[in-house]
Design an enzyme around this catalytic site. Sequence first.
Site, PDB file in Angstrom:
ATOM      1  N   ARG A 124       2.822  11.825 -27.006  1.00 18.50           N
ATOM      2  CA  ARG A 124       2.107  11.602 -25.754  1.00 18.50           C
ATOM      3  C   ARG A 124       0.639  11.983 -25.698  1.00 18.50           C
ATOM      4  O   ARG A 124       0.273  12.921 -24.999  1.00 18.50           O
ATOM      5  CB  ARG A 124       2.857  12.214 -24.531  1.00 18.50           C
ATOM      6  CG  ARG A 124       4.111  11.202 -24.531  1.00 18.50           C
ATOM      7  CD  ARG A 124       4.949  11.719 -23.342  1.00 18.50           C
ATOM      8  NE  ARG A 124       5.741  10.449 -22.676  1.00 18.50           N
ATOM      9  CZ  ARG A 124       6.384  10.665 -21.771  1.00 18.50           C
ATOM     10  NH1 ARG A 124       7.094  11.882 -21.632  1.00 18.50           N
ATOM     11  NH2 ARG A 124       6.860   9.496 -21.030  1.00 18.50           N
ATOM     12  N   GLN A 129      -1.687   6.265 -25.129  1.00 19.20           N
ATOM     13  CA  GLN A 129      -1.347   6.013 -23.677  1.00 19.20           C
ATOM     14  C   GLN A 129      -0.629   4.758 -23.398  1.00 19.20           C
ATOM     15  O   GLN A 129       0.160   4.290 -22.838  1.00 19.20           O
ATOM     16  CB  GLN A 129      -2.131   6.428 -22.608  1.00 19.20           C
ATOM     17  CG  GLN A 129      -1.931   7.747 -22.102  1.00 19.20           C
ATOM     18  CD  GLN A 129      -3.097   8.163 -21.083  1.00 19.20           C
ATOM     19  OE1 GLN A 129      -3.901   7.665 -20.999  1.00 19.20           O
ATOM     20  NE2 GLN A 129      -3.097   9.509 -20.719  1.00 19.20           N
ATOM     21  N   ASP A 132       2.706   3.866 -24.777  1.00 17.52           N
ATOM     22  CA  ASP A 132       4.038   4.918 -24.182  1.00 17.52           C
ATOM     23  C   ASP A 132       4.896   3.980 -23.450  1.00 17.52           C
ATOM     24  O   ASP A 132       4.792   3.989 -22.156  1.00 17.52           O
ATOM     25  CB  ASP A 132       3.174   6.023 -23.247  1.00 17.52           C
ATOM     26  CG  ASP A 132       4.067   7.065 -22.778  1.00 17.52           C
ATOM     27  OD1 ASP A 132       5.390   6.881 -23.044  1.00 17.52           O
ATOM     28  OD2 ASP A 132       3.502   8.125 -22.258  1.00 17.52           O
ATOM     29  N   SER A 135       6.879   5.855 -20.713  1.00 21.90           N
ATOM     30  CA  SER A 135       6.283   6.018 -19.368  1.00 21.90           C
ATOM     31  C   SER A 135       6.388   4.592 -18.627  1.00 21.90           C
ATOM     32  O   SER A 135       6.713   4.730 -17.483  1.00 21.90           O
ATOM     33  CB  SER A 135       4.771   6.396 -19.458  1.00 21.90           C
ATOM     34  OG  SER A 135       4.791   7.867 -19.883  1.00 21.90           O
ATOM     35  N   TYR A 228       6.892  19.426 -21.644  1.00 15.58           N
ATOM     36  CA  TYR A 228       8.006  19.158 -21.250  1.00 15.58           C
ATOM     37  C   TYR A 228       8.717  20.353 -20.573  1.00 15.58           C
ATOM     38  O   TYR A 228       8.035  21.563 -20.809  1.00 15.58           O
ATOM     39  CB  TYR A 228       8.991  18.752 -22.404  1.00 15.58           C
ATOM     40  CG  TYR A 228       8.701  17.388 -22.978  1.00 15.58           C
ATOM     41  CD1 TYR A 228       9.036  16.237 -22.110  1.00 15.58           C
ATOM     42  CD2 TYR A 228       7.737  17.058 -24.058  1.00 15.58           C
ATOM     43  CE1 TYR A 228       8.837  14.976 -22.578  1.00 15.58           C
ATOM     44  CE2 TYR A 228       7.315  16.018 -24.350  1.00 15.58           C
ATOM     45  CZ  TYR A 228       7.797  14.726 -23.536  1.00 15.58           C
ATOM     46  OH  TYR A 228       7.560  13.740 -24.104  1.00 15.58           O
TER      47      TYR A 228
HETATM   48  P1  NAD Z   1      11.275  13.688 -18.556  1.00 16.49           P
HETATM   49  O1  NAD Z   1      12.011  12.359 -18.514  1.00 16.49           O
HETATM   50  O2  NAD Z   1      11.673  14.211 -20.128  1.00 16.49           O
HETATM   51  O3  NAD Z   1      11.982  14.618 -17.339  1.00 16.49           O
HETATM   52  C1  NAD Z   1      11.761  14.316 -16.119  1.00 16.49           C
HETATM   53  C2  NAD Z   1      11.248  15.601 -15.448  1.00 16.49           C
HETATM   54  O4  NAD Z   1      12.147  16.339 -15.025  1.00 16.49           O
HETATM   55  C3  NAD Z   1      10.159  16.439 -15.910  1.00 16.49           C
HETATM   56  O5  NAD Z   1       9.107  16.373 -15.107  1.00 16.49           O
HETATM   57  C4  NAD Z   1      10.866  17.884 -16.181  1.00 16.49           C
HETATM   58  O6  NAD Z   1       9.829  18.965 -15.961  1.00 16.49           O
HETATM   59  C5  NAD Z   1      11.560  17.831 -14.866  1.00 16.49           C
HETATM   60  N1  NAD Z   1      12.730  18.786 -14.988  1.00 16.49           N
HETATM   61  C6  NAD Z   1      13.575  19.207 -16.323  1.00 16.49           C
HETATM   62  N2  NAD Z   1      14.556  20.185 -15.881  1.00 16.49           N
HETATM   63  C7  NAD Z   1      14.358  20.356 -14.537  1.00 16.49           C
HETATM   64  C8  NAD Z   1      15.187  20.948 -13.466  1.00 16.49           C
HETATM   65  N3  NAD Z   1      16.151  21.955 -13.913  1.00 16.49           N
HETATM   66  N4  NAD Z   1      14.744  21.019 -12.292  1.00 16.49           N
HETATM   67  C9  NAD Z   1      13.928  20.258 -12.014  1.00 16.49           C
HETATM   68  N5  NAD Z   1      13.083  19.315 -12.772  1.00 16.49           N
HETATM   69  C10 NAD Z   1      13.535  19.616 -14.015  1.00 16.49           C
HETATM   70  O7  NAD Z   1       9.653  13.607 -18.119  1.00 16.49           O
HETATM   71  P2  NAD Z   1       8.719  12.625 -18.405  1.00 16.49           P
HETATM   72  O8  NAD Z   1       8.439  11.732 -17.246  1.00 16.49           O
HETATM   73  O9  NAD Z   1       9.043  12.090 -19.806  1.00 16.49           O
HETATM   74  O10 NAD Z   1       7.355  13.618 -18.532  1.00 16.49           O
HETATM   75  C11 NAD Z   1       7.314  14.738 -19.183  1.00 16.49           C
HETATM   76  C12 NAD Z   1       6.008  15.493 -19.442  1.00 16.49           C
HETATM   77  O11 NAD Z   1       5.084  14.351 -20.297  1.00 16.49           O
HETATM   78  C13 NAD Z   1       5.328  15.617 -18.013  1.00 16.49           C
HETATM   79  O12 NAD Z   1       4.608  16.640 -18.035  1.00 16.49           O
HETATM   80  C14 NAD Z   1       4.296  14.277 -18.229  1.00 16.49           C
HETATM   81  O13 NAD Z   1       3.318  14.746 -17.143  1.00 16.49           O
HETATM   82  C15 NAD Z   1       4.025  14.357 -19.520  1.00 16.49           C
HETATM   83  N6  NAD Z   1       3.357  12.946 -19.971  1.00 16.49           N
HETATM   84  C16 NAD Z   1       2.142  12.991 -20.407  1.00 16.49           C
HETATM   85  C17 NAD Z   1       1.666  11.771 -20.839  1.00 16.49           C
HETATM   86  C18 NAD Z   1       0.462  11.631 -21.685  1.00 16.49           C
HETATM   87  O14 NAD Z   1      -0.176  12.629 -21.732  1.00 16.49           O
HETATM   88  N7  NAD Z   1       0.158  10.504 -22.281  1.00 16.49           N
HETATM   89  C19 NAD Z   1       2.524  10.770 -20.534  1.00 16.49           C
HETATM   90  C20 NAD Z   1       3.656  10.653 -20.032  1.00 16.49           C
HETATM   91  C21 NAD Z   1       4.052  11.857 -19.476  1.00 16.49           C
END
Ligand code: NAD
Length: 380
Positions: A124, A129, A132, A135, A228
Site C-alpha cells: 500500500r 494506489q 489497490d 481498497s 495496520y
Molecule cells: P482492514 O480491512 O485491515 O481493517 C479494517 C479496520 O479495522 C482498520 O482500520 C483497523 O484499524 C480496524 N480494527 C482492527 N481491530 C480493531 C478493533 N479491535 N476495534 C476497532 N477497529 C479495529 O483495514 P484497511 O481498510 O485495509 O486499511 C488498513 C490501513 O491501511 C489503514 O490505515 C488505511 O488507511 C491504510 N491504507 C493505506 C492505503 C495507501 O496508502 N495506499 C490504501 C488503503 C488503506
Amino acid sequence: MTVVIAVPKEQAPDELRVAIVPEVVKKLTQSGYEVRIEHDAGTGAYYPDNLFIAAGAKIVSNRTDLFNGARIILCVQPPTIAEIDQLSEGTVVIGFMNPARNLDAVARMRDRNITAFALELVPRITRAQSMDALSSQATAGGYSAAILGAANCPKFLPMLTTAAGTIRPASVLILGAGVAGLMAIATAKRLGAVVEAYDVRRAAGEQVRSLGARFLELEINAEGQGGYARELTAVEKEKEQQMVSAAVARADIVITTAAIPGQKAPILITGETVSMMRPGAVIVDLAAESGGNCELTRSGRTIREHGVTILGPRNLPAQVPYHSSQMYAKNLQSFLSLLIDKEGMLVREYADEILSASLLVHSGEVRHKPTRDLMTGGKP
Ligand code: NAD
C-alpha cells in the site's frame, strides 16, 4: 508475438464480478494485446458479450480455446485446481489468491509452474494506489453494508419533519474505520443518519470527523506496523469492550469492519451486548468471513436474536458488481502496465517492488514467505 490475455467466467457461487470491463478491453486491444473473454463472463455484472466484442475482445465459449496460447489470465477469485490444470506451464495468473485459505491451489500452481500474482499482496505505497484492489473492493463492500443495514432497519435513516410528526434520525455505529468503514460512514451520512465510529487506530479519528461523524475515543493507540492495527492487550480489550458495548446498545444499525490481516477477526460485540440492543436493531458484520466481529454472526446467514437482525454477508462487493468490476478491472489494468514493457512484451524479471511483493508463486516456488511457512509448518 501478440500477448493473449484471457478472462474466464468466475465460478464461485454468488460471484457476479468479472475481472475486465469493455473500457479496459479497448485500452488493451488498442495497445496490441489480444483479449479473450469466456462467453457470459460479464453477464452477472451487466457487461454483456456484445459490449466486449464492440470493445475489441473475442468471445470464447469453451475453456480449451480460452486458455490455449494465453500468456495472462485475469480473475477475481483464486483459480480452482481444475482451472489450474487447464493452464499451460508458465502462464501468469493475476487476481485475488486468498493464499492462506487456498494452500492446495497454491501448491498446484507451484507444481504446474504457473506464475501467480496475488492482488491482496500489492504493497500500500503511493505508486501502487491505482492497483489497490483491496481498497477498491472494500469501498464497494462498505457502501453495500450501509445500504444493507438501511434496508433491514425498520426505521427511516434521515430526520423527517412531516405533517404526521417529526421523525428522529437513526443512529449508525461503524466499528473499524479502514477503507470499508469510511465508505460505510460516508454512505450512512448521505442517507441522513447520525453516525458514530470507532477504530483502534487513533489516526482514523481525523478521517472519521472529516466525514461528519463522531469518533469514539479510547485512551489507547493500537496502530501497528504499516498503518495496520496491532493486537490489543487484555486490559486494553476490556476497556474497549465497555466503551464499544455502550455505543452498540444505543445504535439502530451497527456495521463492523474490524480486521487484523492474517488473523481471526476480533470479537467486538458479545452475545450479551446484543441482548442490550434495541429491538429492530441491525448488525452488518463485514468480518463474517474471517470469524465475525459479533459473537453471534453466522457467515453467509442472517439470524435474529433478542429482536436484533445479524447479517453475515460473504461477498458484499459482488452486490454492486457493475462498479466493483469496473474498479477491479482498472486496478488490473494498472498492474498490467508493470508487467509489460515498452515493446509490448512480458517483463522477465519481477524486480519492481510492487511485482516482487505480490508474486505468490513463480518458477516452481512459493515466493511469499508467510504462505510458504504455512505450507511447510515453518520448516525450510
Ligand atoms: P482492514 O480491512 O485491515 O481493517 C479494517 C479496520 O479495522 C482498520 O482500520 C483497523 O484499524 C480496524 N480494527 C482492527 N481491530 C480493531 C478493533 N479491535 N476495534 C476497532 N477497529 C479495529 O483495514 P484497511 O481498510 O485495509 O486499511 C488498513 C490501513 O491501511 C489503514 O490505515 C488505511 O488507511 C491504510 N491504507 C493505506 C492505503 C495507501 O496508502 N495506499 C490504501 C488503503 C488503506
